[in-house]
Design a protein around this motif. Structure first.
Motif, PDB file in Angstrom:
ATOM      1  N   LEU A 161       0.815  -1.100  -0.122  1.00 48.40           N
ATOM      2  CA  LEU A 161       0.036  -0.262  -0.090  1.00 48.40           C
ATOM      3  C   LEU A 161       0.914   1.155  -0.087  1.00 48.40           C
ATOM      4  N   HIS A 162       1.981   1.263   0.802  1.00 48.72           N
ATOM      5  CA  HIS A 162       2.662   2.353   1.083  1.00 48.72           C
ATOM      6  C   HIS A 162       3.525   2.556  -0.456  1.00 48.72           C
ATOM      7  N   GLU A 163       3.944   1.546  -1.035  1.00 51.01           N
ATOM      8  CA  GLU A 163       4.653   1.760  -2.306  1.00 51.01           C
ATOM      9  C   GLU A 163       3.793   2.043  -3.509  1.00 51.01           C
ATOM     10  N   GLY A 165       1.465   4.157  -2.867  1.00 49.87           N
ATOM     11  CA  GLY A 165       1.208   5.492  -2.630  1.00 49.87           C
ATOM     12  C   GLY A 165       2.323   6.423  -3.074  1.00 49.87           C
ATOM     13  N   HIS A 166       3.518   5.897  -3.223  1.00 52.49           N
ATOM     14  CA  HIS A 166       4.688   6.574  -3.891  1.00 52.49           C
ATOM     15  C   HIS A 166       4.196   6.610  -5.584  1.00 52.49           C
ATOM     16  N   ALA A 167       3.839   5.424  -6.046  1.00 52.98           N
ATOM     17  CA  ALA A 167       3.740   5.300  -7.677  1.00 52.98           C
ATOM     18  C   ALA A 167       2.474   6.309  -7.994  1.00 52.98           C
ATOM     19  N   GLY A 227       9.229  12.585   0.375  1.00 49.91           N
ATOM     20  CA  GLY A 227       7.970  11.871  -0.252  1.00 49.91           C
ATOM     21  C   GLY A 227       7.225  11.063   0.812  1.00 49.91           C
ATOM     22  N   HIS A 228       7.616  11.406   2.274  1.00 48.79           N
ATOM     23  CA  HIS A 228       7.008  10.817   3.454  1.00 48.79           C
ATOM     24  C   HIS A 228       6.462  11.587   4.523  1.00 48.79           C
ATOM     25  N   LEU A 229       5.574  11.371   5.190  1.00 47.40           N
ATOM     26  CA  LEU A 229       4.978  12.361   6.340  1.00 47.40           C
ATOM     27  C   LEU A 229       5.619  11.726   7.608  1.00 47.40           C
ATOM     28  N   ALA A 305      10.907  -1.238   7.310  1.00 50.69           N
ATOM     29  CA  ALA A 305      10.097  -1.071   6.253  1.00 50.69           C
ATOM     30  C   ALA A 305      10.597   0.375   5.793  1.00 50.69           C
ATOM     31  N   GLU A 306      10.670   1.334   6.660  1.00 52.96           N
ATOM     32  CA  GLU A 306      10.991   2.651   6.208  1.00 52.96           C
ATOM     33  C   GLU A 306      12.007   3.101   7.123  1.00 52.96           C
ATOM     34  N   PRO A 307      13.250   2.606   7.049  1.00 55.05           N
ATOM     35  CA  PRO A 307      14.092   3.416   8.040  1.00 55.05           C
ATOM     36  C   PRO A 307      14.418   4.837   7.671  1.00 55.05           C
ATOM     37  N   ALA A 309      16.948   6.252   7.038  1.00 56.65           N
ATOM     38  CA  ALA A 309      18.026   6.361   6.224  1.00 56.65           C
ATOM     39  C   ALA A 309      17.523   6.204   4.749  1.00 56.65           C
ATOM     40  N   ARG A 310      16.495   5.570   4.462  1.00 57.92           N
ATOM     41  CA  ARG A 310      16.088   5.116   3.205  1.00 57.92           C
ATOM     42  C   ARG A 310      15.574   6.332   2.629  1.00 57.92           C
ATOM     43  N   ARG A 311      16.142   6.541   1.480  1.00 56.63           N
ATOM     44  CA  ARG A 311      15.711   7.639   0.517  1.00 56.63           C
ATOM     45  C   ARG A 311      14.830   7.242  -0.398  1.00 56.63           C
TER      46      ARG A 311
HETATM   47 ZN    ZN Z   1       8.589   5.147   1.253  1.00 58.49          ZN
END
Ligand code: ZN
Length: 324
Positions: A161-163, A165-167, A227-229, A305-307, A309-311
């Motif tokens: 669902l998260h990915e 959301g990016h797409a 791109g995240h909240l 899932a989303e550390p 550091a993950r850009r």
């Molecule tokens: Zn993300």
């Protein structure tokens, strides 16, 4: 809205499996896995990818008739997962005079116009440095989400669902720290991102009118991954959101939130005003507050899932290569 169930089809490497979504939309999953090294996971991945896509499609007021979306799943030696539209589609010029691009998958879903022909519309990469094998839990009924998520696993449906959301919207080309655009182009998300002064320095916020009306102010974006909240300090109340950029808790389901839908509306997409499925109701602001009251923050576990550091991966298809 109806819950769509799919029939699993036998899968082979690079052979598509198709599941119907609402209103004629079709979501197709293909695997970029030439040696079929991860074939044992194809059924699980296909099931949650289609269910996640259906949940987003069901959040649109309207979509183009007969539209289909193809998701290409790749496997990379990364710790988590990434997702994006394969291309960005030019839709006009922003109020600042800078050309404006919509995520290609969202543009196709709404207009039926395909920015890259027969190629996949969405690219998702799943980490094979243990993430796929030992971290993700694949819900047997991801459209219904009934059984408990194991406390030691991250819910793959939430990740997909998260990915998605990016797409569909949460993506852009700005520098994650300074907010600078790399050139004379911007995504619809970029167009609403601005720096906001802090006591020391500044941070990026999303300042769309719909989102602001619900949240009460511009949304704090994740430091370095805008791109995240949310952030652990500024915007901690957004950490339970599906589109948070800090971490997913293990043993926890994340769903499309009312705030996520407001952001999408700010991006010009025809979303429903509320999350369509009560059973998969998202963490709206009331839910966020409740979680905080329950002290969930104290047990917030970085599941990978989303550390921080993950850009956020920039979308492919720079403006020159995009199709209107
Ligand atoms: Zn993300």
């Amino acid at each position: 809205m109806s819950i769509t169930r799919i029939a699993l089809l036998p899968l082979l490497a690079c052979i598509a499996a198709v599941g119907p979504a609402q209103a004629g939309a079709r979501i197709e999953v293909v695997f970029d896995d030439p040696a079929a090294s991860w074939a044992a996971y194809y059924g699980d991945i296909q099931r949650v990818t289609v269910a996640a896509g259906n949940a987003w499609v069901d959040s649109f007021q309207s979509i183009a008739s007969g539209v289909d979306l193809t998701v290409k799943i790749g496997f990379q030696g990364i710790a988590t997962a990434t997702g994006r539209s394969a291309v960005a589609s030019w839709i006009g010029t922003g109020s600042d005079g800078i050309p404006l691009y919509q995520q290609g998958a969202a543009h196709k879903l709404v207009t039926g116009i395909d920015g890259n022909g027969a190629a996949a519309d969405i690219e998702v990469n799943l980490g094979i440095a243990g993430y796929l094998q030992g971290e993700l839990w694949f819900d047997p009924l991801p459209a219904m989400r009934l059984g408990p998520v194991p406390q030691d696993r991250t819910d793959a449906m939430s990740v997909l669902l998260h990915e998605w959301g990016h797409a569909l919207g949460f993506n852009g080309w700005r520098d994650g720290i300074t907010g600078e655009l790399p050139g004379h182009y911007q995504s619809t998300f970029d167009a609403l991102v601005r720096p906001q002064a802090l006591p020391v320095g500044s941070a990026l916020v999303f300042d769309g009118g719909q989102a602001r009306s619900l949240y009460g102010q511009a949304l704090p974006l994740t430091w370095g991954s805008y791109g995240h909240l949310g952030n652990a300090v500024a915007g901690a109340d957004l950490l339970p959101d599906l589109m948070n950029g800090v971490a997913f808790q293990r043993g926890t389901r994340y769903s499309i939130s009312a705030l996520d839908l407001q952001v999408m509306m700010d991006l010009g997409l025809p979303m429903l005003a509320a999350v369509p499925e009560p059973g998969t109701a998202a963490l709206g602001l009331a839910g966020v507050g409740l979680l905080l009251l329950l002290g969930r923050r104290g047990r917030f576990r970085a599941s990978g899932a989303e550390p921080a550091a993950r850009r956020l991966h920039a979308p492919a298809g720079r403006p020159g290569g995009s199709v209107r």
